[in-house]
Structures are given as structure tokens and as C-alpha cells.
Motif scaffolding. Sequence first.
Motif, mmCIF file in Angstrom:
data_model
loop_
_atom_site.group_PDB
_atom_site.id
_atom_site.type_symbol
_atom_site.label_atom_id
_atom_site.label_comp_id
_atom_site.label_asym_id
_atom_site.label_seq_id
_atom_site.Cartn_x
_atom_site.Cartn_y
_atom_site.Cartn_z
ATOM 1 N N LEU A 211 -19.082 55.295 30.091
ATOM 2 C CA LEU A 211 -17.425 55.303 30.664
ATOM 3 C C LEU A 211 -16.695 56.581 30.089
ATOM 4 N N GLN A 212 -16.995 57.358 29.104
ATOM 5 C CA GLN A 212 -16.429 58.455 28.636
ATOM 6 C C GLN A 212 -14.886 58.220 28.296
ATOM 7 N N THR A 213 -14.740 57.075 27.368
ATOM 8 C CA THR A 213 -13.466 56.833 27.128
ATOM 9 C C THR A 213 -13.386 55.902 25.975
ATOM 10 N N PHE A 214 -12.556 56.024 25.110
ATOM 11 C CA PHE A 214 -12.146 55.018 23.920
ATOM 12 C C PHE A 214 -11.798 53.827 24.552
ATOM 13 N N ILE A 215 -12.022 52.502 23.842
ATOM 14 C CA ILE A 215 -11.541 51.290 24.530
ATOM 15 C C ILE A 215 -10.000 51.062 23.690
ATOM 16 N N GLU A 216 -9.603 49.959 24.142
ATOM 17 C CA GLU A 216 -8.370 49.628 23.643
ATOM 18 C C GLU A 216 -8.276 48.154 22.619
ATOM 19 N N PRO A 217 -7.499 48.089 21.758
ATOM 20 C CA PRO A 217 -7.543 46.715 21.008
ATOM 21 C C PRO A 217 -7.415 45.494 22.026
ATOM 22 N N ASP A 218 -6.751 45.536 23.122
ATOM 23 C CA ASP A 218 -6.619 44.471 23.837
ATOM 24 C C ASP A 218 -7.876 43.968 24.650
ATOM 25 N N ASP A 219 -8.767 45.076 24.740
ATOM 26 C CA ASP A 219 -10.286 44.669 25.309
ATOM 27 C C ASP A 219 -10.931 43.805 24.601
ATOM 28 N N ILE A 220 -10.818 43.996 23.084
ATOM 29 C CA ILE A 220 -11.671 43.017 22.198
ATOM 30 C C ILE A 220 -10.790 41.691 22.102
ATOM 31 N N ALA A 221 -9.486 41.456 21.974
ATOM 32 C CA ALA A 221 -8.876 40.578 22.227
ATOM 33 C C ALA A 221 -9.235 39.705 23.359
ATOM 34 N N ALA A 222 -9.451 40.188 24.428
ATOM 35 C CA ALA A 222 -9.733 39.244 25.681
ATOM 36 C C ALA A 222 -10.933 38.660 25.676
ATOM 37 N N SER A 223 -11.906 39.303 24.949
ATOM 38 C CA SER A 223 -13.235 38.964 24.608
ATOM 39 C C SER A 223 -13.047 37.719 23.754
ATOM 40 N N CYS A 224 -12.403 37.960 22.855
ATOM 41 C CA CYS A 224 -12.176 36.594 21.569
ATOM 42 C C CYS A 224 -11.610 35.500 22.354
ATOM 43 N N VAL A 225 -10.826 35.629 23.219
ATOM 44 C CA VAL A 225 -10.130 34.612 23.867
ATOM 45 C C VAL A 225 -11.099 33.778 24.614
ATOM 46 N N PHE A 226 -11.936 34.799 25.555
ATOM 47 C CA PHE A 226 -12.912 33.995 26.350
ATOM 48 C C PHE A 226 -14.016 33.218 25.565
ATOM 49 N N LEU A 227 -14.550 33.882 24.470
ATOM 50 C CA LEU A 227 -15.435 33.172 23.720
ATOM 51 C C LEU A 227 -15.127 32.058 23.116
ATOM 52 N N SER A 228 -13.777 31.991 22.863
ATOM 53 C CA SER A 228 -13.176 30.658 21.953
ATOM 54 C C SER A 228 -12.616 29.631 22.896
ATOM 55 N N SER A 229 -12.830 29.956 24.136
ATOM 56 C CA SER A 229 -12.128 29.007 25.247
ATOM 57 C C SER A 229 -13.208 28.149 25.842
ATOM 58 N N PRO A 230 -12.724 26.986 26.305
ATOM 59 C CA PRO A 230 -13.901 26.239 27.275
ATOM 60 C C PRO A 230 -14.660 26.932 28.080
#
Length: 252
Positions: A211-230
Motif C-alpha cells: 500500500l506504500q504508506t505508513f499506518i497509524e496507531p489507531d489502526d492497531i487500536a481498532a484491531s485490539c478492540v476487535f480481538l478483545s470483543s465478543p
Amino acid sequence: MASLSFRLDGLRALITGGGSGIGKSIADAMRDAGAIVVVCDVNDSTQPNYICDVSKTSDVEAMFKAIERDLGGLDILVNNVGVPGPTARVDEMDPDAYDECVRVNLGGTFRVTHFAVPMLLKTKGSMINISTSAGIFGYPLRSPYVAAKWGVIGLTKSWAMELGEFGVRVNAICPGSVSGPRMDGVIEREAQVVGKTPQEIRTGYEKQVSLQTFIEPDDIAASCVFLSSPAGRFISGQVLPVDGNIETMRSN
């Protein structure tokens, strides 16, 4: 079929290294999803709930006694603490700097988990270990960081097997190049070692990624919420890259 929730209402979460950067974004996102969040950090200027050096067993033990007192238990653990470690060729690297990087990044993950698991067993909780794309690929000039982060993935796989029968889920997230001061420092140090400009190194990192770009901290945070959720209730033992599809870790 009932829809599965992405909410974390009332769940108690500890984010290590949660005072800044990726950790702060994870803490903020989990609060927004309804979790009761506490963070620890070695730096008191970030105003963490607990000041803790995860490389010291006594600090970690004291923190969990305080968590038991303050929260009465734990439902979610995010092992996020990490240091970048030295940038050098292996024969030019300070062995003490190697040891310090591994002691924090790998040993700290073990120490925190050691004291957290008795709480997570009671709640059938969830653990997320923050590794990195360097935990999947080789990464020249960063061997201590790579060794520790590959180790984090090994711990994740092993703990998922150990704890699964008790209902505890364990996963790892592997961020790619994340925008922010820490990555800026990594680029500066690499530029000095290889004799290039920081912009040349930054461009090289961008070209590593489909994708030729850096990612943002919020992208990691969203994945953490998903994995921790029902919604992530049957996901365990997995390693999730969030990196825009890194093709190589050789920036130059």
C-alpha cells in the motif's frame, strides 16, 4: 443469527506502555468501546495509572497487587511495552544494549503475563501481545529487536495452547511502520548508520509495503478492540499483521 458485539462494556483492561504512542491509542479505543482501562508506563510524565518497569519482577508484582485492589481482577491484557533497541551491525553492537532490548521486549512480556494469567483464568479473558512485522521477517541492523519480537510470537503460540482449555484467548498483532516519534527516531538512527538521509530511509520503508504508506496507531487500536470483543471470541493463537502488506524489511 444474533449479531456479535464489538463492544467491551465493563471489561477491565490493562495496557502496558499505555501512556503514549500505540499504547495510548489502544487505551483510548478500548475506553471508547466501554472498557475500564488502566495503563502502566515507566515514564511518570505520561500520567499512567501505575508506574512500572516491566523488566523488574518486583515492579510488576507490585502493580498486579494494586490492580487486584483497584479493579478486583482483569479481563483484557495488552502487552504493548517495547523499546526499539540499538541499530548496528552485529559485530559493532554493544552486547549490553542487546541484553536490555531483549529484557524489556521479551522478558517484560513474560513477567506481566506471569502475574496476569491468574486473573485472566478467573474471567476467561483475552490477551494480545504486540509484536511487529520484524517478528515475521528478518530486519538488518536491528537483530535484538527482531530476536525479542520473534520470541513474542513464540510465546503467543505457546500460551494460546497452554491456556485455551481454560477459555483464555491469546493473539499477537504485528504492526508495520507506524507513524509517530518512535518511528522517526528509528529512521534517524538507521540513516546515520547507513549514510543516507532520513527521507531516503523513509521512502525505502514506504516502498516495502504494497500500500506504500505508513499506518497509524489507531489502526492497531481498532484491531485490539476487535480481538478483545465478543466478535473475536473464537480467535486465538493467531498472528495478525497490520502493515499494509509488507513485502520485505530491507529499507535500503
